[in-house]
Design a protein around this motif. Structure first.
Motif, PDB file in Angstrom:
ATOM      1  N   LEU A 305       0.833  -1.210   0.000  1.00  0.00           N
ATOM      2  CA  LEU A 305       0.000   0.000   0.000  1.00  0.00           C
ATOM      3  C   LEU A 305       0.860   1.250   0.000  1.00  0.00           C
ATOM      4  CD1 LEU A 305      -2.744   1.409   0.165  1.00  0.00           C
ATOM      5  CD2 LEU A 305      -2.667   1.128   2.664  1.00  0.00           C
ATOM      6  N   GLU A 306       1.887   1.277   0.829  1.00  0.00           N
ATOM      7  CA  GLU A 306       2.764   2.451   0.895  1.00  0.00           C
ATOM      8  C   GLU A 306       3.502   2.657  -0.427  1.00  0.00           C
ATOM      9  OE1 GLU A 306       4.118   5.845   2.065  1.00  0.00           O
ATOM     10  OE2 GLU A 306       2.777   4.665   3.347  1.00  0.00           O
ATOM     11  N   ARG A 307       3.904   1.565  -1.059  1.00  0.00           N
ATOM     12  CA  ARG A 307       4.582   1.679  -2.363  1.00  0.00           C
ATOM     13  C   ARG A 307       3.636   2.243  -3.419  1.00  0.00           C
ATOM     14  NH1 ARG A 307       7.119  -3.040  -0.337  1.00  0.00           N
ATOM     15  NH2 ARG A 307       5.569  -4.457  -1.238  1.00  0.00           N
ATOM     16  N   THR A 308       2.382   1.812  -3.385  1.00  0.00           N
ATOM     17  CA  THR A 308       1.390   2.327  -4.340  1.00  0.00           C
ATOM     18  C   THR A 308       1.146   3.816  -4.117  1.00  0.00           C
ATOM     19  OG1 THR A 308       0.313   0.168  -4.472  1.00  0.00           O
ATOM     20  CG2 THR A 308      -0.974   2.069  -5.185  1.00  0.00           C
ATOM     21  N   GLN A 314       3.991  10.378  -6.823  1.00  0.00           N
ATOM     22  CA  GLN A 314       5.085  10.861  -7.672  1.00  0.00           C
ATOM     23  C   GLN A 314       4.606  11.141  -9.089  1.00  0.00           C
ATOM     24  OE1 GLN A 314       8.404  11.458  -6.451  1.00  0.00           O
ATOM     25  NE2 GLN A 314       8.219  12.672  -8.309  1.00  0.00           N
ATOM     26  N   LYS A 315       3.723  10.279  -9.585  1.00  0.00           N
ATOM     27  CA  LYS A 315       3.153  10.492 -10.922  1.00  0.00           C
ATOM     28  C   LYS A 315       2.368  11.809 -10.984  1.00  0.00           C
ATOM     29  CE  LYS A 315       3.899   6.815 -13.635  1.00  0.00           C
ATOM     30  NZ  LYS A 315       4.338   6.883 -15.046  1.00  0.00           N
ATOM     31  N   LEU A 316       1.576  12.067  -9.942  1.00  0.00           N
ATOM     32  CA  LEU A 316       0.809  13.314  -9.896  1.00  0.00           C
ATOM     33  C   LEU A 316       1.721  14.532  -9.814  1.00  0.00           C
ATOM     34  CD1 LEU A 316      -2.289  12.790  -7.557  1.00  0.00           C
ATOM     35  CD2 LEU A 316      -2.300  13.352  -9.981  1.00  0.00           C
ATOM     36  N   GLN A 317       2.745  14.443  -8.988  1.00  0.00           N
ATOM     37  CA  GLN A 317       3.683  15.554  -8.837  1.00  0.00           C
ATOM     38  C   GLN A 317       4.425  15.833 -10.138  1.00  0.00           C
ATOM     39  OE1 GLN A 317       5.957  14.269  -5.430  1.00  0.00           O
ATOM     40  NE2 GLN A 317       4.475  15.074  -3.959  1.00  0.00           N
ATOM     41  N   ASN A 318       4.803  14.787 -10.846  1.00  0.00           N
ATOM     42  CA  ASN A 318       5.470  14.958 -12.138  1.00  0.00           C
ATOM     43  C   ASN A 318       4.542  15.620 -13.146  1.00  0.00           C
ATOM     44  OD1 ASN A 318       7.728  13.714 -11.088  1.00  0.00           O
ATOM     45  ND2 ASN A 318       7.313  11.716 -12.017  1.00  0.00           N
ATOM     46  N   LEU A 319       3.258  15.224 -13.098  1.00  0.00           N
ATOM     47  CA  LEU A 319       2.281  15.810 -14.015  1.00  0.00           C
ATOM     48  C   LEU A 319       2.094  17.291 -13.709  1.00  0.00           C
ATOM     49  CD1 LEU A 319       0.446  14.509 -16.255  1.00  0.00           C
ATOM     50  CD2 LEU A 319      -1.417  14.627 -14.596  1.00  0.00           C
ATOM     51  N   GLN A 320       2.020  17.625 -12.437  1.00  0.00           N
ATOM     52  CA  GLN A 320       1.859  19.022 -12.035  1.00  0.00           C
ATOM     53  C   GLN A 320       3.037  19.878 -12.502  1.00  0.00           C
ATOM     54  OE1 GLN A 320       3.546  20.903  -9.229  1.00  0.00           O
ATOM     55  NE2 GLN A 320       2.422  22.665 -10.050  1.00  0.00           N
ATOM     56  N   PRO A 373      -8.163   6.515  -6.454  1.00  0.00           N
ATOM     57  CA  PRO A 373      -8.095   5.179  -7.061  1.00  0.00           C
ATOM     58  C   PRO A 373      -8.322   4.082  -6.036  1.00  0.00           C
ATOM     59  CG  PRO A 373      -5.888   6.034  -6.698  1.00  0.00           C
ATOM     60  CD  PRO A 373      -6.838   7.164  -6.375  1.00  0.00           C
ATOM     61  N   SER A 374      -8.666   2.893  -6.511  1.00  0.00           N
ATOM     62  CA  SER A 374      -8.755   1.757  -5.601  1.00  0.00           C
ATOM     63  C   SER A 374      -7.391   1.545  -4.947  1.00  0.00           C
ATOM     64  CB  SER A 374      -9.183   0.495  -6.354  1.00  0.00           C
ATOM     65  OG  SER A 374      -8.175   0.091  -7.254  1.00  0.00           O
ATOM     66  N   LEU A 375      -7.387   1.026  -3.742  1.00  0.00           N
ATOM     67  CA  LEU A 375      -6.134   0.838  -3.015  1.00  0.00           C
ATOM     68  C   LEU A 375      -5.344  -0.344  -3.552  1.00  0.00           C
ATOM     69  CD1 LEU A 375      -7.459   1.477   0.619  1.00  0.00           C
ATOM     70  CD2 LEU A 375      -6.771   3.128  -1.122  1.00  0.00           C
ATOM     71  N   THR A 376      -5.998  -1.163  -4.363  1.00  0.00           N
ATOM     72  CA  THR A 376      -5.340  -2.320  -4.969  1.00  0.00           C
ATOM     73  C   THR A 376      -4.909  -2.048  -6.410  1.00  0.00           C
ATOM     74  OG1 THR A 376      -7.529  -3.163  -5.562  1.00  0.00           O
ATOM     75  CG2 THR A 376      -6.562  -3.995  -3.509  1.00  0.00           C
ATOM     76  N   ILE A 377      -4.981  -0.812  -6.859  1.00  0.00           N
ATOM     77  CA  ILE A 377      -4.607  -0.475  -8.227  1.00  0.00           C
ATOM     78  C   ILE A 377      -3.175  -0.917  -8.516  1.00  0.00           C
ATOM     79  CG2 ILE A 377      -3.815   1.882  -7.640  1.00  0.00           C
ATOM     80  CD1 ILE A 377      -5.053   2.805 -10.335  1.00  0.00           C
ATOM     81  N   THR A 378      -2.936  -1.435  -9.720  1.00  0.00           N
ATOM     82  CA  THR A 378      -1.607  -1.930 -10.080  1.00  0.00           C
ATOM     83  C   THR A 378      -0.747  -0.824 -10.689  1.00  0.00           C
ATOM     84  OG1 THR A 378      -2.261  -2.572 -12.318  1.00  0.00           O
ATOM     85  CG2 THR A 378      -2.578  -4.208 -10.557  1.00  0.00           C
ATOM     86  N   LYS A 379       0.545  -1.048 -10.702  1.00  0.00           N
ATOM     87  CA  LYS A 379       1.490  -0.107 -11.322  1.00  0.00           C
ATOM     88  C   LYS A 379       1.153   0.062 -12.804  1.00  0.00           C
ATOM     89  CE  LYS A 379       6.495   0.621 -11.870  1.00  0.00           C
ATOM     90  NZ  LYS A 379       6.550   0.670 -13.357  1.00  0.00           N
ATOM     91  N   GLU A 380       0.770  -1.038 -13.451  1.00  0.00           N
ATOM     92  CA  GLU A 380       0.446  -1.000 -14.874  1.00  0.00           C
ATOM     93  C   GLU A 380      -0.788  -0.130 -15.133  1.00  0.00           C
ATOM     94  OE1 GLU A 380       3.147  -4.039 -13.953  1.00  0.00           O
ATOM     95  OE2 GLU A 380       1.101  -3.824 -13.134  1.00  0.00           O
TER      96      GLU A 380
END
Length: 396
Positions: A305-308, A314-320, A373-380
């Protein structure tokens, strides 16, 4: 039945309480939804923070099926095994010394909290204390009293007269100014779901908790949206290092099966007949919730969970950073996050374009794109969702 016929049926027979998007979803898998035309969408909203373990989760479906084969409902007049087990699990996972009442929604959970506050206020003190303080831009539900507890005047039109006893503070620092001799409780969200996804300052919250304890005023935390590991912990209250007197939760608890819960350290506040619910905490909903907590507590314990959370943030911050002319700021806590958009018009265009490109993103407040997002969302799934967001942003 074709989509146009179904849309007309909805328009003819269902009350028009939603500005509905008439896309017809027919199945889901993980964080991916599919419409009747076969198009897939990455779901960054999870049914407004409800589908915590994703769509089509086999473990949840099996738990629901197994329970439904035997008993769905008997009423709270009799012992309900999964209800007792769920209450125990919530208490143990939270570390809070509390008892639990089960309802069917967040609004009902908050109704229970308001009744706890009112009874506490009547029984503790020389005066009958009944006032409850909430914050501007809050949202606590759509029943008459939780609507009044919601400090947004636009939502009060048409529905008065309302119950007395609600006082609104501008922010946390304003709460002490609103306290009177008849104040019994403060009800607040640690991250306002409808108010822009801005977490309150941790030290400020801790100072408020200490202040209210000294005044013998209840601290009630609305965790309808922040609860059930969305913050990274079972409750955001744990992230903030506070021990509330009352916690309410609902959305993600049973992964889509309706449920609500109010937890309180005032273990003997209610007597039989003080409060109740016909459907609340029945066999079906509590069996579903038990399985959801099994899935999510294991996800938490493993570190996944923490890794997700880290990866998505990080993805959101990069987008911003890449589109700083559109997005002013990235905000949020855990997997309850937002991108502050420069203006409301641009936000509308972004949400519409995202949907067309196969990504579901929500709105919060006037100018925030909300990601739940769901907490089980995958990296893909995260990668594909952000690839699609990049495409629509380039077009914007």
């Amino acid at each position: 039945m074709n989509a146009q016929t179904l849309k007309q049926m909805d328009l003819d027979y269902v009350l028009h309480t939603y500005a509905r998007n008439y896309t017809h979803f027919v199945k889901g898998n993980g964080a991916t939804l599919y419409d009747d035309k076969g198009k897939n969408y990455i779901d960054f909203g999870s049914g407004i923070a409800v589908c915590s373990v994703g769509h089509g989760n086999e473990r949840l479906a099996e738990a629901i099926y197994k329970q439904a084969k035997h008993l769905i409902h008997t009423s709270n007049l009799y012992l309900i095994e999964p209800q007792a087990k769920l209450a125990k699990k919530l208490v143990e996972l939270s570390g809070y010394d509390m008892r639990v009442f089960f309802a069917n929604s967040g609004a009902e959970a908050n109704e229970g909290a308001l009744k706890i506050a009112r009874k506490f206020g009547e029984e503790n003190g020389e005066l009958k204390r009944y006032q409850i303080i909430t914050l501007d831009s809050s949202f606590h539900g759509r029943t008459i009293s939780t609507l009044k507890a919601t400090a947004q005047s636009k939502m009060h039109q048409y529905f008065g007269p309302f119950p007395d006893g609600f006082v609104y503070a501008k922010d946390l620092s304003d709460i002490p100014n609103k306290i009177s001799d008849v104040t019994c409780a403060v009800l607040l969200e640690l991250v306002q779901g409808e108010g822009g996804i801005t977490p309150f300052d941790k030290q400020e919250v801790q100072n408020l908790a200490k202040f209210l304890k000294e005044k013998n005023i209840l601290l009630m935390i609305d965790e309808v949206q922040t609860g059930i590991y969305r913050s990274g912990e079972l409750f955001a209250s744990q992230v903030y290092g506070i021990t509330p007197d009352v916690i309410t939760t609902a959305k993600g608890l049973a992964g889509g099966v309706p449920i609500g819960a109010v937890m309180t350290s005032l273990k003997n506040i209610f007597s039989p007949s003080d409060h109740g619910s016909t459907f609340g905490g029945n066999f079906l909903s509590t069996s579903a919730a038990l399985e959801v907590l099994e899935i999510l507590s294991a996800l938490k314990q493993s570190g996944e969970l923490e890794r997700t959370i880290t990866y998505f943030t990080q993805k959101l911050q990069n987008l911003q950073k890449a589109y700083h002319e559109i997005f002013i700021q990235e905000v949020g806590l855990g997997l309850m996050r937002g991108l502050r958009v420069k203006d409301a018009e641009t936000l509308s265009a972004f949400l519409e374009s995202s949907f067309k490109n196969g990504v579901l993103v929500l709105k919060s407040g006037k100018n925030t794109a909300r990601f739940l997002p769901s907490l089980t969302i995958t990296k893909e799934e995260i990668d594909l969702g952000f690839e699609r967001l990049e495409s629509c942003l380039k077009a914007l």
